[in-house]
Design a protein around this motif. Structure first.
Motif, PDB file in Angstrom:
ATOM      1  N   GLY A  88      -1.977   7.942   3.876  1.00 39.62           N
ATOM      2  CA  GLY A  88      -1.530   7.810   2.488  1.00 39.62           C
ATOM      3  C   GLY A  88      -2.617   7.108   1.703  1.00 39.62           C
ATOM      4  N   TRP A  89      -2.594   5.776   1.734  1.00 35.93           N
ATOM      5  CA  TRP A  89      -3.686   5.001   1.141  1.00 35.93           C
ATOM      6  C   TRP A  89      -4.972   5.303   1.908  1.00 35.93           C
ATOM      7  N   GLY A 110       0.796  -1.229   0.000  1.00 38.36           N
ATOM      8  CA  GLY A 110       0.000   0.000   0.000  1.00 38.36           C
ATOM      9  C   GLY A 110       0.820   1.266   0.000  1.00 38.36           C
ATOM     10  N   HIS A 111       2.144   1.146   0.063  1.00 34.98           N
ATOM     11  CA  HIS A 111       3.000   2.325   0.160  1.00 34.98           C
ATOM     12  C   HIS A 111       3.851   2.470  -1.095  1.00 34.98           C
ATOM     13  N   PRO A 112       3.852   3.630  -1.733  1.00 28.41           N
ATOM     14  CA  PRO A 112       4.558   3.786  -3.006  1.00 28.41           C
ATOM     15  C   PRO A 112       6.074   3.661  -2.900  1.00 28.41           C
ATOM     16  N   TRP A 113       6.644   3.825  -1.717  1.00 32.17           N
ATOM     17  CA  TRP A 113       8.090   3.767  -1.573  1.00 32.17           C
ATOM     18  C   TRP A 113       8.632   2.350  -1.451  1.00 32.17           C
ATOM     19  N   GLY A 132     -11.183   8.235   6.838  1.00 29.02           N
ATOM     20  CA  GLY A 132     -10.728   8.257   8.216  1.00 29.02           C
ATOM     21  C   GLY A 132      -9.300   7.777   8.390  1.00 29.02           C
ATOM     22  N   ASP A 133      -8.834   7.832   9.646  1.00 27.81           N
ATOM     23  CA  ASP A 133      -7.469   7.404   9.957  1.00 27.81           C
ATOM     24  C   ASP A 133      -7.461   6.364  11.079  1.00 27.81           C
ATOM     25  N   ALA A 176       0.021   2.060   7.063  1.00 31.77           N
ATOM     26  CA  ALA A 176      -0.699   1.548   8.234  1.00 31.77           C
ATOM     27  C   ALA A 176      -2.190   1.365   7.967  1.00 31.77           C
ATOM     28  N   LEU A 177      -2.803   2.244   7.194  1.00 30.96           N
ATOM     29  CA  LEU A 177      -4.235   2.106   6.915  1.00 30.96           C
ATOM     30  C   LEU A 177      -4.502   0.941   5.979  1.00 30.96           C
ATOM     31  N   TYR A 178      -3.624   0.723   5.021  1.00 30.77           N
ATOM     32  CA  TYR A 178      -3.751  -0.433   4.134  1.00 30.77           C
ATOM     33  C   TYR A 178      -3.639  -1.720   4.937  1.00 30.77           C
TER      34      TYR A 178
END
Length: 222
Positions: A147-148, A41-44, A154-155, A104-106
């Motif tokens: 991010g995602w 889920g993170h582009p990096w 929400g977070d 973290a949300l993904y």
């Protein structure tokens, strides 16, 4: 479940000793499952070579390569498509869960979708989180780290601890991760928070949190 919530893996002797103490036996006698899902889920970081590096123990973050008796892979995005009896027993029997960083949300979304989130409180395993893998245990992560975006926005994350984490404090490759930035983030959060650098972890046993550090950290009560 016992938690060792790190910023960047088990980076020093203090964290290593804390982990062995939580396990109650040598690392070489323990079976582990690694969870790379947050990376996708993170582009990096993923998917791609960094996900392989984490799973194979070839990353710069000591987790999979600590010398476990065995290491398996638990991919959360696959679990909803297979019967629970094919994976739940393996999770219940494992002694360690190694959860990568990423988004973290993904990770929170797929922990819930897979059914792992509801299992976590009943497990006897030690949960070792890194970055997003640690942040996901909090009630929420704050807008700074969104991010995602989950389908309902929400977070919010899992809420298995009552504090939130600002990881990678003062990291040389993350110039925005200063103590001043952590203080601004903490001021906008509803509960207590920790800012931790890559030489710091938070150990949680029976709901009681203890900082294990050879680096820099700060607690922000609310």
């Amino acid at each position: 479940m016992k938690l060792l919530l790190t910023s960047a893996g088990v980076n020093n002797k203090s964290m290593h000793d804390a982990l062995v103490d939580m396990l109650g036996k040598p690392i070489a006698d323990c079976n582990a499952l690694c969870i790379p899902t947050a990376m996708y889920g993170h582009p990096w970081v993923g998917p791609g070579v960094k996900a392989w590096q984490f799973i194979s123990g070839n990353s710069e973050n000591p987790m999979v390569d600590l010398g476990w008796k065995s290491v398996g892979v638990l991919e959360l995005t696959a679990l909803p498509s297979i019967a629970k009896e094919r994976w739940v027993p393996a999770v219940r029997e494992t002694e360690v869960l190694l959860v990568s960083g990423g988004d973290a949300l993904y990770l929170s979304y797929w922990m819930r979708q897979s059914g792992l989130a509801e299992l976590l409180p009943s497990l006897q395993a030690v949960y070792v989180g890194m970055s997003a893998g640690s942040m996901v245990m909090a009630p929420n992560i704050g807008e700074l780290f969104v991010g995602w975006t989950p389908p309902n926005g929400g977070d919010e994350t899992l809420g298995l601890v009552d504090f939130a984490i600002f990881p990678h404090l003062d990291h040389e490759l993350l110039p925005g991760n200063t103590m001043a930035a952590a203080e601004r983030w903490a001021a906008g959060m509803q509960g207590p928070t920790y800012a931790i650098d890559d030489q710091t972890a938070i150990k949680v046993i029976d709901g009681a949190a203890e900082v294990v550090s050879e680096g820099k950290w700060k607690y922000f009560p609310r």
